[in-house]
Design an enzyme around this catalytic site. Structure first.
Site, PDB file in Angstrom:
ATOM      1  N   SER A  15       0.821  -1.218   0.000  1.00 30.18           N
ATOM      2  CA  SER A  15       0.000   0.000   0.000  1.00 30.18           C
ATOM      3  C   SER A  15       0.857   1.272   0.000  1.00 30.18           C
ATOM      4  O   SER A  15       0.653   2.182  -0.807  1.00 30.18           O
ATOM      5  CB  SER A  15      -0.893   0.011   1.237  1.00 30.18           C
ATOM      6  OG  SER A  15      -1.584  -1.204   1.354  1.00 30.18           O
ATOM      7  N   GLY A  16       1.816   1.354   0.912  1.00 31.52           N
ATOM      8  CA  GLY A  16       2.624   2.568   1.049  1.00 31.52           C
ATOM      9  C   GLY A  16       3.609   2.740  -0.098  1.00 31.52           C
ATOM     10  O   GLY A  16       3.738   3.839  -0.664  1.00 31.52           O
ATOM     11  N   TYR A  99      -2.504  -2.920 -10.042  1.00 32.63           N
ATOM     12  CA  TYR A  99      -1.400  -2.230  -9.367  1.00 32.63           C
ATOM     13  C   TYR A  99      -0.171  -2.184 -10.270  1.00 32.63           C
ATOM     14  O   TYR A  99       0.516  -1.161 -10.361  1.00 32.63           O
ATOM     15  CB  TYR A  99      -1.064  -2.941  -8.041  1.00 32.63           C
ATOM     16  CG  TYR A  99      -1.849  -2.448  -6.864  1.00 32.63           C
ATOM     17  CD1 TYR A  99      -3.218  -2.687  -6.763  1.00 32.63           C
ATOM     18  CD2 TYR A  99      -1.236  -1.742  -5.844  1.00 32.63           C
ATOM     19  CE1 TYR A  99      -3.943  -2.237  -5.682  1.00 32.63           C
ATOM     20  CE2 TYR A  99      -1.951  -1.284  -4.751  1.00 32.63           C
ATOM     21  CZ  TYR A  99      -3.311  -1.532  -4.677  1.00 32.63           C
ATOM     22  OH  TYR A  99      -4.021  -1.072  -3.598  1.00 32.63           O
ATOM     23  N   GLY A 177      -6.429 -11.908  20.331  1.00 33.61           N
ATOM     24  CA  GLY A 177      -7.592 -11.104  20.685  1.00 33.61           C
ATOM     25  C   GLY A 177      -7.648  -9.808  19.894  1.00 33.61           C
ATOM     26  O   GLY A 177      -8.449  -8.927  20.178  1.00 33.61           O
ATOM     27  N   ILE A 180      -7.418  -9.183  13.749  1.00 34.59           N
ATOM     28  CA  ILE A 180      -7.277 -10.290  12.786  1.00 34.59           C
ATOM     29  C   ILE A 180      -7.841 -11.579  13.387  1.00 34.59           C
ATOM     30  O   ILE A 180      -8.560 -12.337  12.719  1.00 34.59           O
ATOM     31  CB  ILE A 180      -5.805 -10.443  12.353  1.00 34.59           C
ATOM     32  CG1 ILE A 180      -5.371  -9.189  11.568  1.00 34.59           C
ATOM     33  CG2 ILE A 180      -5.602 -11.691  11.502  1.00 34.59           C
ATOM     34  CD1 ILE A 180      -3.906  -9.151  11.163  1.00 34.59           C
ATOM     35  N   GLU A 183     -11.656 -11.323  13.353  1.00 36.30           N
ATOM     36  CA  GLU A 183     -12.231 -11.412  12.007  1.00 36.30           C
ATOM     37  C   GLU A 183     -12.226 -12.858  11.514  1.00 36.30           C
ATOM     38  O   GLU A 183     -13.214 -13.345  10.957  1.00 36.30           O
ATOM     39  CB  GLU A 183     -11.451 -10.494  11.061  1.00 36.30           C
ATOM     40  CG  GLU A 183     -11.705  -9.030  11.391  1.00 36.30           C
ATOM     41  CD  GLU A 183     -10.898  -8.034  10.563  1.00 36.30           C
ATOM     42  OE1 GLU A 183     -11.267  -6.859  10.561  1.00 36.30           O
ATOM     43  OE2 GLU A 183      -9.890  -8.432   9.929  1.00 36.30           O
ATOM     44  N   ARG A 200      -5.111 -14.380  25.856  1.00 37.01           N
ATOM     45  CA  ARG A 200      -4.515 -14.356  27.197  1.00 37.01           C
ATOM     46  C   ARG A 200      -4.993 -13.165  28.033  1.00 37.01           C
ATOM     47  O   ARG A 200      -4.922 -13.197  29.254  1.00 37.01           O
ATOM     48  CB  ARG A 200      -2.994 -14.370  27.102  1.00 37.01           C
ATOM     49  CG  ARG A 200      -2.430 -13.112  26.520  1.00 37.01           C
ATOM     50  CD  ARG A 200      -0.940 -13.091  26.514  1.00 37.01           C
ATOM     51  NE  ARG A 200      -0.518 -11.790  26.038  1.00 37.01           N
ATOM     52  CZ  ARG A 200       0.707 -11.338  26.081  1.00 37.01           C
ATOM     53  NH1 ARG A 200       1.654 -12.085  26.595  1.00 37.01           N
ATOM     54  NH2 ARG A 200       0.994 -10.157  25.627  1.00 37.01           N
ATOM     55  N   ALA A 342     -11.945   0.019  11.526  1.00 37.47           N
ATOM     56  CA  ALA A 342     -13.049  -0.934  11.568  1.00 37.47           C
ATOM     57  C   ALA A 342     -12.509  -2.301  11.918  1.00 37.47           C
ATOM     58  O   ALA A 342     -11.361  -2.616  11.613  1.00 37.47           O
ATOM     59  CB  ALA A 342     -13.744  -0.989  10.214  1.00 37.47           C
ATOM     60  N   HIS A 437     -34.231   8.367   8.727  1.00 38.07           N
ATOM     61  CA  HIS A 437     -35.092   7.356   9.349  1.00 38.07           C
ATOM     62  C   HIS A 437     -35.646   6.397   8.308  1.00 38.07           C
ATOM     63  O   HIS A 437     -35.982   6.841   7.214  1.00 38.07           O
ATOM     64  CB  HIS A 437     -36.233   8.097  10.068  1.00 38.07           C
ATOM     65  CG  HIS A 437     -37.147   7.181  10.789  1.00 38.07           C
ATOM     66  ND1 HIS A 437     -36.779   6.536  11.955  1.00 38.07           N
ATOM     67  CD2 HIS A 437     -38.409   6.779  10.509  1.00 38.07           C
ATOM     68  CE1 HIS A 437     -37.791   5.794  12.374  1.00 38.07           C
ATOM     69  NE2 HIS A 437     -38.781   5.920  11.507  1.00 38.07           N
TER      70      HIS A 437
HETATM   71  P1  FAD Z   1       2.609  -4.208   2.877  1.00 40.41           P
HETATM   72  O1  FAD Z   1       1.286  -4.001   2.255  1.00 40.41           O
HETATM   73  O2  FAD Z   1       2.777  -5.361   3.790  1.00 40.41           O
HETATM   74  O3  FAD Z   1       3.652  -4.299   1.688  1.00 40.41           O
HETATM   75  C1  FAD Z   1       4.982  -4.623   1.897  1.00 40.41           C
HETATM   76  C2  FAD Z   1       5.503  -5.304   0.647  1.00 40.41           C
HETATM   77  O4  FAD Z   1       6.915  -5.347   0.711  1.00 40.41           O
HETATM   78  C3  FAD Z   1       5.038  -6.752   0.516  1.00 40.41           C
HETATM   79  O5  FAD Z   1       4.446  -6.936  -0.744  1.00 40.41           O
HETATM   80  C4  FAD Z   1       6.309  -7.571   0.667  1.00 40.41           C
HETATM   81  O6  FAD Z   1       6.298  -8.744  -0.105  1.00 40.41           O
HETATM   82  C5  FAD Z   1       7.347  -6.582   0.171  1.00 40.41           C
HETATM   83  N1  FAD Z   1       8.706  -6.809   0.685  1.00 40.41           N
HETATM   84  C6  FAD Z   1       9.066  -6.962   1.980  1.00 40.41           C
HETATM   85  N2  FAD Z   1      10.411  -7.041   2.080  1.00 40.41           N
HETATM   86  C7  FAD Z   1      10.900  -6.931   0.826  1.00 40.41           C
HETATM   87  C8  FAD Z   1      12.207  -6.926   0.284  1.00 40.41           C
HETATM   88  N3  FAD Z   1      13.280  -7.035   1.048  1.00 40.41           N
HETATM   89  N4  FAD Z   1      12.349  -6.790  -1.053  1.00 40.41           N
HETATM   90  C9  FAD Z   1      11.273  -6.677  -1.865  1.00 40.41           C
HETATM   91  N5  FAD Z   1      10.007  -6.666  -1.402  1.00 40.41           N
HETATM   92  C10 FAD Z   1       9.823  -6.784  -0.067  1.00 40.41           C
HETATM   93  N6  FAD Z   1      -5.702  -2.696   7.119  1.00 40.41           N
HETATM   94  C11 FAD Z   1      -6.827  -1.974   6.926  1.00 40.41           C
HETATM   95  O7  FAD Z   1      -6.740  -0.753   6.785  1.00 40.41           O
HETATM   96  N7  FAD Z   1      -8.047  -2.577   6.871  1.00 40.41           N
HETATM   97  C12 FAD Z   1      -8.210  -3.915   6.994  1.00 40.41           C
HETATM   98  O8  FAD Z   1      -9.325  -4.430   6.942  1.00 40.41           O
HETATM   99  C13 FAD Z   1      -7.046  -4.706   7.181  1.00 40.41           C
HETATM  100  N8  FAD Z   1      -7.125  -6.047   7.259  1.00 40.41           N
HETATM  101  C14 FAD Z   1      -5.993  -6.795   7.405  1.00 40.41           C
HETATM  102  C15 FAD Z   1      -6.125  -8.173   7.473  1.00 40.41           C
HETATM  103  C16 FAD Z   1      -5.001  -8.955   7.620  1.00 40.41           C
HETATM  104  C17 FAD Z   1      -5.145 -10.451   7.695  1.00 40.41           C
HETATM  105  C18 FAD Z   1      -3.708  -8.343   7.684  1.00 40.41           C
HETATM  106  C19 FAD Z   1      -2.489  -9.196   7.839  1.00 40.41           C
HETATM  107  C20 FAD Z   1      -3.581  -6.977   7.603  1.00 40.41           C
HETATM  108  C21 FAD Z   1      -4.726  -6.190   7.467  1.00 40.41           C
HETATM  109  N9  FAD Z   1      -4.648  -4.786   7.401  1.00 40.41           N
HETATM  110  C22 FAD Z   1      -5.785  -4.047   7.243  1.00 40.41           C
HETATM  111  C23 FAD Z   1      -3.357  -4.089   7.513  1.00 40.41           C
HETATM  112  C24 FAD Z   1      -2.836  -3.695   6.141  1.00 40.41           C
HETATM  113  O9  FAD Z   1      -2.804  -4.825   5.301  1.00 40.41           O
HETATM  114  C25 FAD Z   1      -1.451  -3.090   6.279  1.00 40.41           C
HETATM  115  O10 FAD Z   1      -1.505  -2.025   7.204  1.00 40.41           O
HETATM  116  C26 FAD Z   1      -0.924  -2.541   4.953  1.00 40.41           C
HETATM  117  O11 FAD Z   1      -0.889  -3.542   3.975  1.00 40.41           O
HETATM  118  C27 FAD Z   1       0.481  -1.943   5.175  1.00 40.41           C
HETATM  119  O12 FAD Z   1       1.009  -1.530   3.955  1.00 40.41           O
HETATM  120  P2  FAD Z   1       2.593  -1.443   3.760  1.00 40.41           P
HETATM  121  O13 FAD Z   1       2.800  -0.774   2.461  1.00 40.41           O
HETATM  122  O14 FAD Z   1       3.209  -0.888   4.947  1.00 40.41           O
HETATM  123  O15 FAD Z   1       3.087  -2.956   3.699  1.00 40.41           O
END
Ligand code: FAD
Length: 460
Positions: A15-16, A99, A177, A180, A183, A200, A342, A437
């Protein structure tokens, strides 16, 4: 000025990382992104999106029960896990493809490889055995599920595997708890799996308002999930029939599957950040300032790897703020205050702002408005499920500082409530909004009765 291969190298296409890379590339910068797994990251591949599909799939069982109350006879309905998995995987592949296309259209280069930081301006593409240089490096590697160091921990699945089970188990023990754990408990229970949640702590959803925590646990039990609190795994054993969870209090639980949803850790292991001089916190999180800058001037980090608020929209905003600051000359900080969230438990939760306990600590005197009632949809046939709405108001200013909801559609409702609350709405302004309503949300603008702490204690 040094001559680098790229203006920006992003590690991680989640995402980021994707948001930062796209925006930077659209400014004309030379951008490369490395992704070791699949483009889209946790959210798209093994988080929010597939999870929500599973929530939808599992909710139909509850809908069917409700439908019976309305005169339907849907009891012949059956669920086929492989059909669902195939449809889910097809949709995830489509989204991941979007993407990739978006990155390419923006002009960013994509390397399907693991990246490692070599020094403040050099990244190694591990499998290609190639080193590249960049003026700026953005670490956006996300997090990974954490497992305790106990015998048999390797036998338990985590959320990563839960998305690809070959078959649904007949029974599951889920440890955890947090959101995740809750859900997945709702998902498995809805899909007909006998589900036990063990945690726990004294109640689920630490960090959420205490009334929400108690209410959700109660409603989950009403839906058939066994919730065991104050209990944790000592070990997991594989037997001929399945698994035995041996608990620290000496009890044991047999099940077809054990899942650990005990939290996530920033994914910085083996990334080379320490060698480049980047400061990490004790749990491995990259330490950053408000502009997502690390202590090394050419390296930034956004998203879960920084362990600030671990949610997709936050990672996206942090990535966007970084790109805005560094490539558009507009210094931008993401405001981490009043981020709504949420929990897609069943029933779901929507929350924004301070809990009652936080508000009492920070503000002293607060007014609490609370209501529990059976939603109209369920009163029709005598269903017992109740929802909860709670407002936390600063007494001196009458500003609403917290809104906490449990019940149908509350993740949708909280998004709009968050707009007003982030803008600093007061209770009189809120109440001057006319109700819609008949809805659940109308109860929010018709809350009149204040509760004393004594009454609230009794209510909880
Ligand atoms: P990520 O999306 O984790 O992306 C990191 C990427 O970096 C990955 O694709 C990984 O493969 C890649 N990577 C890592 N190391 C390397 C490397 N050395 N070289 C190349 N690539 C690498 N958030 C919500 O807002 N709403 C929700 O409903 C929600 N549900 C979730 C449900 C679950 C089961 C989980 C696990 C998370 C959930 N989240 C939710 C949290 C959300 O997914 C994360 O906050 C979000 O994806 C973070 O984005 P990011 O860019 O930090 O990292």
């Amino acid at each position: 000025m040094a001559n680098y291969d790229y203006d920006l190298f992003v590690i991680g296409a989640g995402s980021g990382g994707v948001r930062a890379a796209r925006l930077a590339a659209m400014s004309g910068a030379r951008v490369a992104v490395a992704e070791e797994h699949r483009v889209g990251g946790t959210c798209v591949i093994r988080g929010c999106v597939p999870k929500k599909f599973m929530v939808y799939a599992s909710e139909f069982a509850h809908h069917a029960k409700t439908a019976e109350g309305y005169g339907w006879s849907p009891s012949q309905a059956s669920f086929d896990w492989p059909t669902f998995l195939a449809a889910k995987d097809k949709e995830i592949a489509r989204l991941s493809g979007i993407y990739v296309t978006n990155l390419q259209n923006a002009g960013a280069e994509l390397a399907h490889d693991r990246a490692r930081v070599v020094d403040p301006h050099t990244v190694e593409l591990v499998n290609h055995g190639r080193k590249v240089t960049a003026e700026r490096i953005l670490v956006a590697t996300g997090g990974r599920p954490w497992k305790p160091d106990i015998p048999g921990a390797e036998l338990a699945i985590t959320s990563e595997e839960a998305f690809h089970l070959e078959a649904l188990p007949k029974s599951i023990v889920i440890a955890g708890g947090g959101f995740i754990a809750l859900e997945f408990a709702g998902i498995f229970n809805g899909l007909g799996v006998k589900t036990t949640l063990v945690h726990r702590g004294p109640n689920v959803l630490r960090g959420f308002d205490d009334h929400v925590r108690a209410h959700v646990a109660e409603e989950m039990e009403r839906r058939g999930i066994k919730v065991i609190l104050g209990c944790q795994h000592a070990s997991v054993e594989k037997t001929g029939k399945g698994y035995v969870s041996h608990m620290a209090d000496g009890s044991s639980i047999e099940s077809d599957l054990v899942m650990f949803a005990l939290g996530r850790q920033p994914y910085t292991k083996g990334l080379g950040l320490e060698d480049a001089g980047v400061a990490l916190a004790e749990n491995g999180a990259v330490v950053v300032d408000d502009y997502s800058r690390t202590n090394v001037p050419s390296i930034w980090a956004v998203g879960d790897v920084t362990d600030r608020i671990n949610l997709t929209p936050v990672a996206i905003r942090e990535g966007a703020a970084f790109a805005q600051t560094e490539f558009y000359g507009q210094p931008t900080r993401f405001d981490h205050e009043m981020v709504a969230s949420a929990v897609f438990s069943q029933p779901p939760v929507g929350a924004v702002g301070m809990t009652e306990a936080e508000a009492r600590r920070a503000l002293g005197k607060v007014d609490i408005y609370l209501s529990r009632f059976r939603p109209m949809k369920y009163t029709f046939f005598g269903g017992a499920e109740r929802c909860l709405i709670k407002l936390v108001v600063e007494a001196a200013t009458q500003k609403i500082v917290g809104c906490h909801l449990v019940g149908p559609d509350t993740p949708e409702i909280i998004q709009m409530a968050a707009v007003a609350i982030k803008m600093g709405v007061t209770k009189p302004q809120w109440d001057s909004t006319c109700a819609v309503h008949p809805t659940l949300a109308e109860e929010l603008v018709t809350l009149r009765e204040k509760f004393t702490p004594q009454e609230l204690g009794a209510a909880a």
